[in-house]
Motif scaffolding. Structure first.
Motif, mmCIF file in Angstrom:
data_model
loop_
_atom_site.group_PDB
_atom_site.id
_atom_site.type_symbol
_atom_site.label_atom_id
_atom_site.label_comp_id
_atom_site.label_asym_id
_atom_site.label_seq_id
_atom_site.Cartn_x
_atom_site.Cartn_y
_atom_site.Cartn_z
ATOM 1 N N ARG A 139 1.395 6.775 -2.824
ATOM 2 C CA ARG A 139 2.079 5.725 -2.045
ATOM 3 C C ARG A 139 3.424 6.216 -1.532
ATOM 4 N NH1 ARG A 139 0.565 -0.264 -3.659
ATOM 5 N NH2 ARG A 139 -1.524 0.132 -4.370
ATOM 6 N N ARG A 140 4.124 6.972 -2.346
ATOM 7 C CA ARG A 140 5.426 7.514 -1.931
ATOM 8 C C ARG A 140 5.235 8.439 -0.719
ATOM 9 N NH1 ARG A 140 9.583 7.985 -5.545
ATOM 10 N NH2 ARG A 140 8.112 8.289 -7.238
ATOM 11 N N GLU A 141 4.234 9.314 -0.785
ATOM 12 C CA GLU A 141 3.976 10.240 0.321
ATOM 13 C C GLU A 141 3.577 9.490 1.593
ATOM 14 O OE1 GLU A 141 1.073 13.001 -1.153
ATOM 15 O OE2 GLU A 141 2.494 13.861 -2.597
ATOM 16 N N ILE A 142 2.731 8.489 1.456
ATOM 17 C CA ILE A 142 2.325 7.691 2.617
ATOM 18 C C ILE A 142 3.538 6.994 3.215
ATOM 19 C CG2 ILE A 142 1.037 5.622 3.332
ATOM 20 C CD1 ILE A 142 -1.166 6.539 1.331
ATOM 21 N N ASN A 143 4.370 6.436 2.368
ATOM 22 C CA ASN A 143 5.575 5.743 2.835
ATOM 23 C C ASN A 143 6.499 6.712 3.575
ATOM 24 O OD1 ASN A 143 7.199 3.246 2.869
ATOM 25 N ND2 ASN A 143 8.627 4.501 1.686
ATOM 26 N N MET A 144 6.664 7.913 3.031
ATOM 27 C CA MET A 144 7.521 8.909 3.682
ATOM 28 C C MET A 144 6.954 9.304 5.037
ATOM 29 S SD MET A 144 8.600 11.217 0.340
ATOM 30 C CE MET A 144 8.930 12.634 1.339
#
Length: 112
Positions: free
Chosen positions: A98-103
């Motif tokens: 989720r962090r990578e997608i958000n970034m």
């Protein structure tokens, strides 16, 4: 030393709390609150450390020749520990995704 039943319940409580913190961390990441998610994962880890300590006591007793009676309660406690640890590991992976997608979304938003 605690009796076997108390140790089993301690395993269940710490494992359940650790699993609950892991699920809360997933929910925080869904809301893009990654700082809160990390804090919840730390709380989860602390609970699993406590559970692991109890498990180590039981294993040490067994290794010292003080074999414990295998009970359904103890099996249930061990099941809580192992499934809880699995949930935490999956939560860590899911939060990272989720962090990578958000970034990526933020980066794409800034490009457009």
């Amino acid at each position: 030393m605690e009796n076997l039943e108390q140790q089993a319940f301690s395993l269940i409580v710490h494992s359940g709390d650790g699993r609950s913190y892991a699920f809360e961390a997933i929910r925080a990441s869904k809301e893009k609150d990654f700082e809160k998610a990390e804090e919840l994962l730390k709380l989860s880890s602390k609970e699993f450390e406590q559970a692991h300590h109890v498990q180590t006591e039981l294993l040490t007793m067994e290794a010292d020749g003080n074999s414990s009676i295998l009970s359904l309660l103890l099996i249930h406690a061990q099941d809580h520990l192992m499934t809880g640890i699995t949930v935490k590991q999956l939560a860590e992976e899911l939060i990272e995704i989720r962090r990578e997608i958000n970034m990526d979304k933020e980066k794409n938003k800034n490009i457009q």
